[in-house]
Design a protein around this motif. Structure first.
Motif, PDB file in Angstrom:
ATOM      1  N   TYR A 258       0.810  -1.204   0.022  1.00 40.53           N
ATOM      2  CA  TYR A 258      -0.216   0.010  -0.045  1.00 40.53           C
ATOM      3  C   TYR A 258       0.941   1.167   0.178  1.00 40.53           C
ATOM      4  O   TYR A 258       1.721   1.107   0.717  1.00 40.53           O
ATOM      5  CB  TYR A 258      -0.831   0.044   1.203  1.00 40.53           C
ATOM      6  N   ASP A 259       0.583   2.256  -0.697  1.00 43.97           N
ATOM      7  CA  ASP A 259       1.232   3.640  -0.598  1.00 43.97           C
ATOM      8  C   ASP A 259       1.159   4.231   0.725  1.00 43.97           C
ATOM      9  O   ASP A 259       0.319   4.155   1.645  1.00 43.97           O
ATOM     10  CB  ASP A 259       0.502   4.615  -1.533  1.00 43.97           C
ATOM     11  N   ASP A 260       2.351   4.360   1.153  1.00 44.35           N
ATOM     12  CA  ASP A 260       2.654   5.007   2.389  1.00 44.35           C
ATOM     13  C   ASP A 260       1.702   6.426   2.804  1.00 44.35           C
ATOM     14  O   ASP A 260       1.298   6.505   3.792  1.00 44.35           O
ATOM     15  CB  ASP A 260       3.973   5.617   2.695  1.00 44.35           C
ATOM     16  N   GLU A 261       1.273   6.967   1.923  1.00 49.65           N
ATOM     17  CA  GLU A 261       0.556   8.149   2.022  1.00 49.65           C
ATOM     18  C   GLU A 261      -0.970   8.283   1.731  1.00 49.65           C
ATOM     19  O   GLU A 261      -1.666   8.531   2.728  1.00 49.65           O
ATOM     20  CB  GLU A 261       1.154   9.507   1.342  1.00 49.65           C
ATOM     21  N   THR A 262      -1.205   7.675   0.462  1.00 51.37           N
ATOM     22  CA  THR A 262      -2.632   7.497   0.341  1.00 51.37           C
ATOM     23  C   THR A 262      -3.260   6.243   0.660  1.00 51.37           C
ATOM     24  O   THR A 262      -4.583   6.207   0.769  1.00 51.37           O
ATOM     25  CB  THR A 262      -3.022   7.517  -1.224  1.00 51.37           C
ATOM     26  N   LYS A 263      -2.500   5.503   1.153  1.00 56.31           N
ATOM     27  CA  LYS A 263      -3.073   3.976   1.729  1.00 56.31           C
ATOM     28  C   LYS A 263      -3.523   3.284   0.589  1.00 56.31           C
ATOM     29  O   LYS A 263      -4.422   2.124   0.885  1.00 56.31           O
ATOM     30  CB  LYS A 263      -3.778   4.169   3.014  1.00 56.31           C
TER      31      LYS A 263
END
Length: 139
Positions: A28-33
């Motif tokens: 998963y993307d660290d910022e957008t999840k």
């Protein structure tokens, strides 16, 4: 009672250490999840490797433009991003991880948090300077 407690501890130890990191994992993307990719970890000759099975961040024909060497221009799908990890007690280390977004290669270790959660740490030099992600086992 003492024997029951010992039996429980031994059973829990067996269950946690008996788990495998092989299989498919969602990242998963660290910022957008948002879901980023599905990664498959596999074992060859007592070493662990991982490849991208599916990327949700790029189209199916995307290639690794920022990679160097033999991986430059290779398709993102099927790209081996973790190489030469060795099992060391409950940690897996000694290998490398490739970030296909920037083409950089980092030292890497993996640690099974529980049967469905994997800690993935990429770092430069000492593990103090790096980034940690948690991957979730694909159902």
């Amino acid at each position: 009672m003492k024997y029951l407690f010992t039996l429980c501890i031994m059973t829990l130890s067996f269950v946690s250490y008996g788990q495998s990191i092989t299989g498919q994992w969602e990242t998963y993307d660290d910022e957008t999840k948002e879901k980023k990719a599905i990664i498959e970890i596999y074992k060859t000759d007592n070493l662990y490797f991982a490849k991208i099975v599916k990327s949700f961040k790029s189209d199916k024909n995307a290639v690794c433009d920022n990679c160097k060497g033999t991986k430059k221009g290779k398709p993102i799908s099927g790209l081996v991003i973790i190489e030469n990890i060795k099992k060391d007690d409950d940690e897996f280390n000694g290998g490398t991880i490739l970030d296909p977004e920037n083409g950089k290669i980092y030292k890497c270790y993996l640690e099974l948090v529980n049967k469905n959660k994997l800690k993935v740490r990429g770092f430069l030099g000492v593990s103090l300077f790096g980034r940690t992600q948690y991957w979730i086992r694909k159902e």
